[in-house]
Every structure is written in C-alpha cells, then in structure tokens.
Scaffold this motif. Structure first.
Motif, PDB file in Angstrom:
ATOM      1  N   MET A   1       0.954  -1.036  -0.090  1.00  0.00           N
ATOM      2  CA  MET A   1      -0.130  -0.012  -0.074  1.00  0.00           C
ATOM      3  C   MET A   1       0.788   1.259  -0.017  1.00  0.00           C
ATOM      4  SD  MET A   1      -2.851   1.552  -0.020  1.00  0.00           S
ATOM      5  CE  MET A   1      -4.090   0.241   0.243  1.00  0.00           C
ATOM      6  N   VAL A   2       1.902   1.277   0.712  1.00  0.00           N
ATOM      7  CA  VAL A   2       2.706   2.450   0.882  1.00  0.00           C
ATOM      8  C   VAL A   2       3.549   2.684  -0.481  1.00  0.00           C
ATOM      9  CG1 VAL A   2       4.983   3.279   1.611  1.00  0.00           C
ATOM     10  CG2 VAL A   2       3.509   2.132   3.173  1.00  0.00           C
ATOM     11  N   GLN A   3       3.760   1.695  -1.235  1.00  0.00           N
ATOM     12  CA  GLN A   3       4.194   1.809  -2.646  1.00  0.00           C
ATOM     13  C   GLN A   3       3.338   2.409  -3.626  1.00  0.00           C
ATOM     14  OE1 GLN A   3       6.548  -1.277  -3.959  1.00  0.00           O
ATOM     15  NE2 GLN A   3       7.774  -1.376  -2.402  1.00  0.00           N
ATOM     16  N   LEU A   4       1.846   1.923  -3.458  1.00  0.00           N
ATOM     17  CA  LEU A   4       1.006   2.258  -4.302  1.00  0.00           C
ATOM     18  C   LEU A   4       0.483   3.719  -4.197  1.00  0.00           C
ATOM     19  CD1 LEU A   4      -1.053   1.727  -6.224  1.00  0.00           C
ATOM     20  CD2 LEU A   4      -2.643   0.735  -4.389  1.00  0.00           C
ATOM     21  N   LYS A   5       0.381   4.148  -2.721  1.00  0.00           N
ATOM     22  CA  LYS A   5       0.152   5.543  -2.633  1.00  0.00           C
ATOM     23  C   LYS A   5       1.397   6.548  -3.263  1.00  0.00           C
ATOM     24  CE  LYS A   5      -2.482   4.849   1.671  1.00  0.00           C
ATOM     25  NZ  LYS A   5      -2.519   5.192   3.029  1.00  0.00           N
ATOM     26  N   ARG A   6       2.591   5.902  -3.324  1.00  0.00           N
ATOM     27  CA  ARG A   6       3.751   6.943  -3.675  1.00  0.00           C
ATOM     28  C   ARG A   6       3.575   6.862  -5.164  1.00  0.00           C
ATOM     29  NH1 ARG A   6       6.287  11.599  -2.923  1.00  0.00           N
ATOM     30  NH2 ARG A   6       8.483  11.401  -3.811  1.00  0.00           N
TER      31      ARG A   6
ATOM     32  N   LEU B   1       0.915   6.668  -7.178  1.00  0.00           N
ATOM     33  CA  LEU B   1       0.099   7.516  -7.527  1.00  0.00           C
ATOM     34  C   LEU B   1       0.271   9.227  -7.234  1.00  0.00           C
ATOM     35  CD1 LEU B   1      -3.139   5.866  -6.330  1.00  0.00           C
ATOM     36  CD2 LEU B   1      -2.274   5.850  -8.098  1.00  0.00           C
ATOM     37  N   ALA B   2       1.209   9.385  -5.904  1.00  0.00           N
ATOM     38  CA  ALA B   2       1.610  10.557  -5.824  1.00  0.00           C
ATOM     39  C   ALA B   2       2.572  11.191  -6.803  1.00  0.00           C
ATOM     40  CB  ALA B   2       2.331  10.697  -4.492  1.00  0.00           C
TER      41      ALA B   2
END
Length: 246
Positions: free
Chosen positions: A53-58, A60-61
C-alpha cells in the motif's frame, strides 16, 4: 507542463488509430467494452496484488511527474552553495543558522543544520547520502508499479483473446455470435500491447528519469556542503561543481 510527454502520448495513439483508418478500418472497430474491462481490470488487479500500500500511494503521488516533472535547478543550487560558502568564511558555520531556517529544500536544510551543529564532514556525508539513497529507492520502488503493469498488460491481452476465441468456439452454430467474440479476441490483444508499449512502460521510464535527476541534484548539494564543512574557497567550490550544470 512537459509538452514532449503530452505529444508522445498523442502521437503514439494517433499513429495506431491512423494506421487502422488507412487500412480501411474505423475507430469504432477499436472500441470494445469487454476487451477494455479485461485488460484494464486484469492489469490493475495484478499490479495491485504485488504492490504494498505504501508503494501504491507513492506511485499515485508521483504520476503527475510524467506531464509536470520536477525540474531541479542545478545552477540556482550551485549559486546557493557559493553564497553559503561565502557566509561561512565571513561569519563561521554558525552564520548559516538563519539561512538554514529559511531554506525551503528539506534536504539542503538538513545539510545546513548539520554544518551549524559542527558535525564532521564524513558524518555529514553519511547522513545525507543515506537520506538520498533511501529516498531514491522509495521512488524507484513506486515506479515499478507502472513497470509491472506494462509487463502484465500484454499477457492479460492474450488472456482476453483466448476468452474471446472460447466464446467464438462455443457459438459456431450461431453466426450472429461470432463477430463479437472475434472482436473481443483481437481488440483485447491490441489493448494489452498498446497500453504497455505506448503508455505504461514509457511512464515508468519517465518517472525513473525524474528520480535520477533529483538524485544528481542532491549529489551536487552533498558535495557542496561537504566542501563548505572542509573550509574550501567559494571559488574553488564553484569550479569543482560546475560539471553538474546543464
């Protein structure tokens, strides 16, 4: 806005549609809802499955970097380093404290604060290089989300093609069902390959380029701050780091 990136997307897909039109086809022939659902949904699902999840949020950012990339100002950064070196020679390292408080770049601010605190040059290098490496790796891991989608997309397109052919084989006795099944089969393959090679893989590579540019800028700041810590002449610092300018 990075015009080149926008033009790249437009030219790539325009060439695909234009080639189909020249061959006598129509753009409607490339529009197929089931094929799009299979390829887009399957590709996204596979990439999400492997991505924390952390990588997915990054991921998208940092996607906006494709069309609006951060542009490190190497020349301005070098001039700031020279000003800091001049201030350090005139007022000592403590004279950089006010500059550190006003510095908008968090990475440079950390380096200045380490100078003000009187840290040894090797200690400053270790701290800043660790910060740079960790940040770079975090962003590279995030870019792998788009790279993985580019890897899965053609395979999902093939799965869509096989599903379409299965639909065709089950309805050989009904000619009215053959057309939609064949359409899904071939269009799904086009969607998978085109999405990977005209968008997803270029997006991943563009983000990687932005990451490497930022890392190079941080290398400039590290070398400059270390030179200040070692008391080098401002003119010498400028000449030594001139190679970073573009």
């Amino acid at each position: 806005m990075d015009i080149l990136s926008l033009l790249g997307v437009i030219v790539g897909f325009a060439a695909l549609i234009g080639g189909n039109f020249i061959e006598g086809g129509s753009w409607q022939a490339l529009v197929n809802g089931p094929a799009a659902l299979i390829v887009l949904g399957g590709t996204l699902g596979a990439a999400m499955l492997q991505t924390p999840m952390v990588q997915l949020k990054r991921a998208l950012a940092i996607f906006p970097w494709v069309f609006n990339p951060p542009r490190p100002q190497f020349e301005q950064g070098l001039q700031r380093l020279v000003r800091w070196a001049v201030a350090a020679r005139k007022e000592g390292l403590l004279g950089l404290e006010n500059m550190a408080e006003k510095e908008p770049d968090g990475f440079a601010r950390k380096g200045l604060q380490l100078l003000v605190d009187g840290s040894e040059s090797e200690a400053i290098r270790r701290v800043l290089e660790t910060d740079m490496i960790v940040g770079e790796q975090r962003d590279l891991d995030a870019a792998k989300f788009y790279e993985s989608m580019g890897g899965y997309s053609p395979t999902i397109g093939i799965i869509g093609a096989v599903m379409g052919l299965i639909h065709v084989m089950r309805n050989l006795a009904d000619p009215s069902e053959l057309g939609p099944g064949i359409a899904v089969a071939f269009v799904a393959t086009i969607y998978g390959v085109a999405l990977a090679n005209l968008f997803l893989l270029p997006v991943a590579n563009k983000i990687k380029t932005c990451i490497l540019d930022q890392s190079q800028y941080r290398e400039l700041m590290i070398e400059g701050i270390i030179a200040i810590a070692e008391g080098e002449n401002p003119r010498t610092i400028e000449m030594k780091l001139d190679g970073y300018l573009r």
